[in-house]
Enzyme design. Sequence first.
Site, PDB file in Angstrom:
ATOM      1  CD  GLN A 179     -44.152 -42.714 -18.496  1.00  0.00           C
ATOM      2  OE1 GLN A 179     -45.035 -42.208 -19.198  1.00  0.00           O
ATOM      3  NE2 GLN A 179     -42.991 -43.112 -18.986  1.00  0.00           N
ATOM      4  CB  SER A 180     -50.064 -45.850 -19.374  1.00  0.00           C
ATOM      5  OG  SER A 180     -50.492 -44.604 -19.900  1.00  0.00           O
ATOM      6  CB  THR A 181     -47.838 -49.963 -18.094  1.00  0.00           C
ATOM      7  OG1 THR A 181     -46.779 -49.626 -19.003  1.00  0.00           O
ATOM      8  CG2 THR A 181     -49.162 -49.981 -18.845  1.00  0.00           C
ATOM      9  N   GLY A 223     -47.481 -45.648 -13.225  1.00  0.00           N
ATOM     10  CA  GLY A 223     -47.915 -47.027 -13.457  1.00  0.00           C
ATOM     11  C   GLY A 223     -49.415 -47.184 -13.552  1.00  0.00           C
TER      12      GLY A 223
END
Length: 693
Positions: free
Chosen positions: A23-25, A64
């Site tokens: 997931q990106s963040t 993240g």
Amino acid sequence: MSDAYRKVSASHLSRDAYLYVRQSTVRQVVENTESTRRQYALRERAVALGWPTERVVVIDTDLGQSGADQDREGFQHLVAEVGMGRAGIVLGLEVSRLARNSTDWHRLLEICALSDTLILDEDGVYNPGDFNDRLLLGLKGTMSEAELHMLHARLRGGLLNQARRGALKLPLPVGLLYDPLDRVVLDPDAQVQQSLRMLFDTFELTGSATATVRHFRERRLHFPRRLRTGSRKGELHWQPLEHSRVLQVLHNPRYAGAYAFGRTRQRRLPGGGVESRRLPLEEWTVLLRNAHPGYIGWERFEANRRRLRSNALAHGADRRRGPPREGPALLQGLVVCGVCGQSMTVRYHSRRGRRVPDYVCQREGIRTASAKCQSIPGAGIDRAVGALLVELMTPVTLSVALKVQDELAARAEQVDAWRAQAVQRARHEAELARRRFMQTHPDNRLVADVLEAEWNARLRALDDARRELEQQRAQHPGQPDDAQRQRILALSTDFPRLWNDPATPARERKRMARLLIEDVTLTRGSDIALGIRLRGGATRQLQMAPEPPAWQLYRTSEHIMAEIDRLTDNHTDTQIAAILNDLGLRTGRGVAFRPQRIQALRRAYGLKTRYQRLRAQGLLSLTEIAARLKVSTRTVKIWRSHGLLRAHPYNDRNQCLYEPPIGHPPSKQQGRKLTTRQPIPPTPVSTSQQGAV
């Protein structure tokens, strides 16, 4: 699924299946849990294709982290496992989960093709070794990267739109705050305002960021800083002023009331880092002057930046000049070597209790460990240049300068008249556009909109012409009036008085010199040649003899040495020193004479001592005269004290040489009678010969 089963072979099933979850963040990990659940559910797809559950390896250490990052630990581990032939299939919900940049994506495809590893996403199974599958995967990777670019472009466009209107809230430096209506105002804390104004005033006075820091440190003044992170975020903190802080304040346009955006540019580095580079003012994305209250005006901000750039020329590869400093070297930062063209530095040495400068060209010598180019004593050069400046500031010179200024002002008036005509023309065109718009029928909106746009364009052109005219008039003021001319001519008397005043600091003399001199080129030969380039392009050439070395300056004059030689015939060293001091004579260093100095000078110049001169005249020592007269030395001293023998002292310890007696010498009977009458008195040093030279 039948096609997927055909692509999976026994060789693939003999290796593990790797599921990559990302997931990106961190916020997406916490809030967007459904996407994470869908990614973990791909394990069931691997099991359906024939992999046992225990052989499905999940890599989720990159949760993240953005797919555009090149230093993802989990992705690097995945690539390593594929390259070593341990992976039969790589599972990802979509291409964007594996990579958001073409470099990582195509590297993974290449390694998968070489190791015969399959790739599975939500749409199906792909064999990177197959041309059609690889083409499709390449398109998906390109679209994923383009999607990220579009997202960034949309966000960037929104920020730029707000920034161009000055509505984008940016962090404010200390001394500026947002009010409840999000307007920028000065900090209501009077001490904060006073600290900032003192910083700007001190820099304008000293012309140096380092001198500004020194001013604050010497007076134990602290400077405010507003905390940006931590539990005390937003609080005001006072600390000693630092050099970097001064530069930040002087370079920040917010203190001049200007709104600026895009002052820096970031670039990703191959190792995964980010390089930030400051842009020149001309390349800033947004610059809105007079956007909010400030501590200084824009003109003063520009003047500060120019001064900082000038100070920066004292460092780096192209050192030319720096701010005026405390040393007495008048031409510090202005001297150019006439041999190699490099800037010359200043070195000081002490002479008679004063600091004396030398101008040295040594940069190339330091770089190549060779001899310095040339070194020239600077005291005489400074005096010559100072005399030239005083000579230039004469009524005739200033009168000529005023005539030149009148000519320049006349040319400026011509240009000003042309701009005034341009304003008049723009006003006329705007008035015509207004009339055409007013004469249009209100119902004819198509024509009215076009005419209204034309009217607005003419008004903007008129406003631009007016602004240009006002700016040029502000930059080129009119001719001075009679009172101003009288004050300018009065400089011819004020300048020499101020320049020659001993109370004028050396730094102020340097500032005055820089207002008149561009640079000075020095060349040393049999004489020293000075090429002085004045402001405005005029030049002056000077020739001067080099200063004598220190040993010549400290050398005692020939006249005094002749007096010492003459006085040595009849006087001791103490008597000679007293006579010279009474006459007001001094040594080469400007101090009074002492006996030790007389002895040193006599040795340095090879003069005979008084003892040698008396011996050359045939005078005898005490033992020699006693042996000749066949008496004791005591008897000789008694006869000397009573004038029976003539003696001449040759040092300050009353040691004497004796003249041989002429005719009948004294008898022993005379010696016994004198001995019984009275004790032997000490023979005083004769002072009858201490007359004036």
